[in-house]
Motif scaffolding. Structure first.
Motif: not given
Ligand code: MCA
Length: 537
Positions: A127-129, A41-48, A135-145
């Protein structure tokens, strides 16, 4: 004591000592530790944060249930953004309304629906979709990583907005219930004590919560997930309620929360018995009325008295049957007593308290009550009494024969609401779609008893100038426009609708006339179990 009123700060303060212990176990046996939850959740928060959004900007989320969906919710809290969960059953027309209303800065959808949803998001000036799969796929997790896990949780005041939950509106337009950090934290802490999570920890026991509810409503997100997160409990997270999967995991669980359909389906399985419940300390029911006969049958079958409670998107939980004997008996047919710190009153049309046993309108006030509806100040004002109590729209009374005066019994709803399998459905919205169809003169949508969903949506339709209407054609026209659970399970074509002398459609007459529609039908809507019911090992 941290002055940060952010819900996540409260959760973090209560993390178990051993951060490497399991927090979530998925259907496939994948496990996530508390440390995993905190770091991801820290990685996703930093991406946000990299999107340079403003505090209070909205993050609209329509994704299938997964641990990553929960991490996204926690990340939204940690960045001071506002989480807007949307039912995965919502179709284009519904989404268009929600996104234009909430004007989110970020939309997260499932990968397969990106092509359909992106244009709707863009037209709502988002602006951000990004996407998140199951299964842990998708662009959100790729960006947050690409972002570090470490970060602080932003400072939030108690009354700052944490989430917006859309609840269907009697007039057909859904309203966004604005829930603050205080609403969520105060309720989670109250339930942690009242439902015995605190006592379990004090006794050195760790709860295991069997989580089979969706994550886009208060019940699954704020009541069940918060109970586990605030309680340091392990979650056995199922994608949805599947009878065989629930039966298989009950013997390893201590708490389960569900809508009444969960319990009627368990009772409908002859193999379900006490052995499945050997580790269970608590079954909770809510979101729709639990029939006293279901309560009694369940106790006979398992020895457990289901704890029924009463909540709303606008107030989280307000009333609950007691967990501890010392707080009083668990009474079938009642929703229990006002939670500690929550005020509940039953009033007449002048907002004057009714006497014990007298039926009136249920009102509530307390730290759990929402701030109001998003961008609807007038509607919000209408829903509060002059002295600041929220009008729940439900009808009930305190006390009654052999019932202590502090126990509340709900007897109905002043609003025209159908609760089907725990989902709220407002007839006006469905009537609007049906009446817009060619050859339709008018329609009336009602809820009738249903063996599986409790209530089912039924439509009674009048054709234009005697036009011949085809029920399945009407249903097909609705499917693909509105969420499936709202689509009438049966459509009746009639010459005219019953009206009173004022010309108002008499829905009570229709409810009586069609009450037996599903009486003998098998429990439809029951997903075939993925395997024969597992006898407890
Ligand atoms: C699915 N279907 C339904 C419902 N769910 N129809 C009417 N009412 C429903 N609730 C339809 C589907 O559209 C589908 O139709 C068919 O039934 C089978 O779909 P499936 O997904 O297999 O259904 P299911 O898996 O059997 O789901 C039934 C369910 C589910 C388990 C009862 O609806 C559920 O999890 N409900 C819980 C909702 C919830 O969390 N409520 C809390 C909100 P077709 O075959 O035509 O495609 S209320 C709240 O939060 C307040 C604050 C509170 O107090 O709790």
């Amino acid at each position: 004591m941290s002055s940060n009123a952010n819900v996540y700060a409260a959760i973090e303060r209560r993390y178990p000592k051993d951060l490497d212990s399991v927090c979530i176990e998925t259907l496939d046996g994948l496990t996530y530790s508390w440390r995993d939850l905190h770091r991801a959740s820290g990685c996703i928060a930093n991406w946000l944060d990299s999107l340079k959004l403003k505090r209070g900007d909205r993050v609209a989320v329509q994704v299938e249930k997964s641990p990553e969906c929960l991490m996204l919710y926690l990340a939204t809290l940690r960045t001071g953004l506002v989480y807007v969960p949307l039912n995965t059953a919502y179709q284009r027309a519904e989404l268009d309304y929600f996104l234009r209303d909430a004007e989110p800065a970020v939309v997260v959808c499932t990968p397969p629906r990106l092509a359909e949803i992106e244009p709707i998001a863009r037209s709502a000036r988002c602006a951000n979709v990004v996407t998140l799969g199951e299964q842990r796929d998708g662009t959100l997790l790729a960006a947050a990583a690409a972002f570090p896990a470490d970060r602080d949780t932003v400072q939030r005041a108690a009354d700052d907005l944490a989430a917006i939950l859309y609840t269907s509106g009697t007039t057909g337009r859904s309203k966004g219930a604005m829930l603050s950090h205080r609403n969520l934290t105060s309720n989670a802490l109250t339930l942690d004590q009242f439902w015995g999570f605190e006592a379990a920890r004090a006794a050195g026991k760790r709860d295991v919560l069997l989580h089979a509810l969706p994550l886009f409503h208060v019940h699954g997100l704020f009541v069940a997930s918060h109970a586990a997160l605030f309680g340091g409990a392990k979650m056995l997270m199922l994608p949805r309620f599947d009878l065989a999967q629930v039966l298989e995991r009950l013997p390893r669980s201590t708490v389960m929360m569900g809508v009444p359909t969960f319990y009627t389906r368990l009772l409908g399985e002859p193999a379900f018995n006490r052995k499945h419940c050997r580790s269970m300390r608590l079954f909770i029911a809510g979101s729709a009325p639990l029939l006293a006969e279901t309560h009694q049958q369940f106790e006979q079958r398992t020895g457990h008295r289901i704890l029924e409670r009463y909540g709303m998107s606008e107030t989280v939980m307000l009333v609950s049957n007691p967990y501890f004997e010392s707080d009083g008996p668990r009474l079938a047919g009642t929703v229990g007593v006002p939670l500690p710190g929550v005020g509940v009153r039953v009033v007449d049309d002048d907002d004057t308290r009714c006497t014990v046993g007298e039926i009136g309108a249920v009102q509530v006030n307390g730290p759990n009550v929402f701030a109001g509806y998003w961008c609807m100040p007038d509607k919000t004002k209408d829903e509060f009494s002059a002295d600041g109590w929220f009008r729940t729209g439900d009808i009930g009374y305190f006390g009654g024969r052999d019932v202590p005066a502090r126990y509340l019994t709900l007897v109905g709803r002043s609003k025209d609401l159908i609760i089907s399998g725990g989902y709220n459905v407002y007839p006006k919205e469905i009537e609007g779609y049906i009446d817009d169809m060619p050859d339709v003169d008018e329609s009336a949508v009602i809820g009738v008893p249903h063996p599986d969903f409790g209530e089912a949506v039924v439509a009674i339709v009048v054709g234009n100038n005697g036009a011949v209407l085809e029920p399945t054609a009407l249903v097909d026209a609705l499917k693909g426009r509105i969420a499936n659970y709202k689509v009438p399970k049966r459509v009746f074509i009639v010459e005219q609708l019953p009206r009173n002398t004022m010309g108002k459609v008499q829905k009570n007459v229709l409810r009586e006339r069609y009450a037996g529609t599903f009486r003998s039908s098998p429990a439809v809507g029951v997903r075939p179990s993925s395997a024969p019911a597992a006898a407890p090992k």
